[in-house]
Enzyme design. Structure first.
Site, short mmCIF file in Angstrom:
data_model
loop_
_atom_site.label_atom_id
_atom_site.label_comp_id
_atom_site.label_asym_id
_atom_site.label_seq_id
_atom_site.Cartn_x
_atom_site.Cartn_y
_atom_site.Cartn_z
CB SER A 69 -5.88 45.90 10.81
OG SER A 69 -5.62 44.57 11.17
CE LYS A 72 -8.22 43.03 10.57
NZ LYS A 72 -7.70 42.87 11.95
CE1 TYR A 198 -6.00 38.30 8.42
CE2 TYR A 198 -7.96 39.69 8.51
CZ TYR A 198 -6.72 39.31 8.99
OH TYR A 198 -6.19 39.98 10.08
CE1 TYR A 248 -6.01 46.66 15.71
CE2 TYR A 248 -7.99 45.32 15.75
CZ TYR A 248 -6.97 45.93 15.06
OH TYR A 248 -6.93 45.83 13.68
CB VAL A 266 0.70 45.26 12.21
CG1 VAL A 266 -0.05 44.91 13.47
CG2 VAL A 266 0.37 44.35 11.05
O1 DON Z 1 -3.74 39.31 10.57
C1 DON Z 1 -2.83 40.00 11.05
O2 DON Z 1 -2.31 39.80 12.17
C2 DON Z 1 -2.36 41.18 10.20
N1 DON Z 1 -2.50 40.85 8.78
C3 DON Z 1 -3.20 42.40 10.49
C4 DON Z 1 -3.17 42.81 11.94
C5 DON Z 1 -3.25 44.30 12.14
O3 DON Z 1 -2.97 45.08 11.25
C6 DON Z 1 -3.62 44.76 13.52
N2 DON Z 1 -3.69 46.20 13.59
N3 DON Z 1 -2.99 46.89 14.31
#
Ligand code: DON
Length: 312
Positions: A69, A72, A198, A248, A266
């Site tokens: 993320s 983003k 994405y 978040y 993550v």
């Molecule tokens: O879409 C997802 O769930 C993961 N590719 C990215 C989520 C993420 O990195 C949340 N951040 N902590």
């Protein structure tokens, strides 16, 4: 507080790496994206790139990891460059207070995500970019952009296709988010194309050193190496969103403990910005309950305690 000297920062960075390397409680490595589950929780890296160009690294700072993320931040930057403030008709600028992959608010808020950093918001951002480019070009543009930001002439930064493919196979919550927003008309391209972009963005693989270098534009009022990437005003606004939404439902705690704009992933990375002072990247794969790096957050808390870089 007087400016911290180069030698002192090098010592602080080394101390932090030693403390994090010895930490027993390391959080839990993400398992819902299979390749991420294989990353050893013992890994820890930190990179600090100063406004004067000095770079301080320690630990596994030159080992690439999945930025997830954190990407983003870069896709938001590209989307604002493409459509400007029209973006805010399709995604908000408010913290969600809920998990990064939550669908709950979309129902009562007409399919418009709270902000561009929750999964729903980042998926809309990808849809916006697909309004200008075919999927392959959008992905290539992202890789070129991040390489340019990082000063990566060697081109070592790229997409981990195994991670992207694994998310294509298991990203059921994101498929639900994208289809739900398409039902509201807030996703315009075919869902599988939007999610393909994405997932590839999330699968960008970078080291702490490369990520901290890539964050310089947010530290330097939109400029990198004497060139203007974005306006200073836009850099300020992206930093503001990182501060309020970058972690978040943990964003308040991160602001309380660290007091700097930050964006987690993550994969265990965090990009953090001390405006006008430093761009910082940390990596420790173990996550807390909100999906943010447990030791990465502690490392940044230690860094701010010893340098006084908090914006507060
Ligand atoms: O879409 C997802 O769930 C993961 N590719 C990215 C989520 C993420 O990195 C949340 N951040 N902590």
């Amino acid at each position: 507080m007087d400016a911290i000297g180069t030698i002192e920062i090098a010592g602080i960075v080394a101390d932090i790496a030693a403390e994090m390397g010895a930490a027993a409680e390391r959080g839990t490595v993400a398992s819902y994206i299979p390749p991420l589950a294989q990353v050893p929780p013992e890994k820890f890296g930190i990179a600090v790139v100063m406004a004067d160009g000095a770079v301080h690294v320690a630990g596994d700072a030159d080992e690439a990891f999945s930025i997830q993320s954190i990407s983003k931040v870069f896709s938001l930057t590209l989307a604002l460059g493409a459509v400007g403030d029209q973006l805010w008709q399709r995604v908000g600028r408010e913290p969600s207070g809920s998990a990064f992959n939550s669908i709950v608010q979309l129902e009562s808020e007409q399919g418009i995500p709270r902000n561009p950093f929750i999964n729903a918001g980042a998926i809309v951002v990808c849809d916006v970019l697909l309004g200008r480019s075919a999927p392959a070009e959008a992905i290539a543009q992202m890789v070129r952009f991040v390489r340019t930001l990082a000063g990566d002439e060697a081109g070592s930064i790229g997409i981990d296709e195994a991670v992207a493919s694994a998310e294509q196979d298991t990203g059921f919550r994101n498929m639900a988010l994208a289809n739900y927003m398409r039902a509201f008309g807030n996703i315009r391209a075919p869902v599988e194309r939007v999610l393909g972009v994405y997932f590839h963005f999330c699968a960008l693989a970078m080291s702490c050193r490369e990520l901290a270098m890539a964050g310089r534009y947010l530290m330097n009022g939109g400029r990198v190496g004497g060139h203007s990437v974005i306006t200073a005003n836009r850099a300020r606004r992206i930093n503001a969103l990182m501060m309020s939404c970058g972690h978040y439902d943990n964003s308040g705690d991160f602001a309380f403990r660290v007091g700097l704009p930050g964006k987690s992933g993550v994969g265990g990375g965090i990009l953090c910005v001390a405006p006008g002072i430093a761009s910082i990247a940390v990596w420790s794969p173990g996550l807390n309950a909100s999906g943010n790096s447990q030791l990465g957050t502690l490392a940044l808390e230690r860094l701010v305690q010893r340098t006084g870089w908090s914006v507060f």
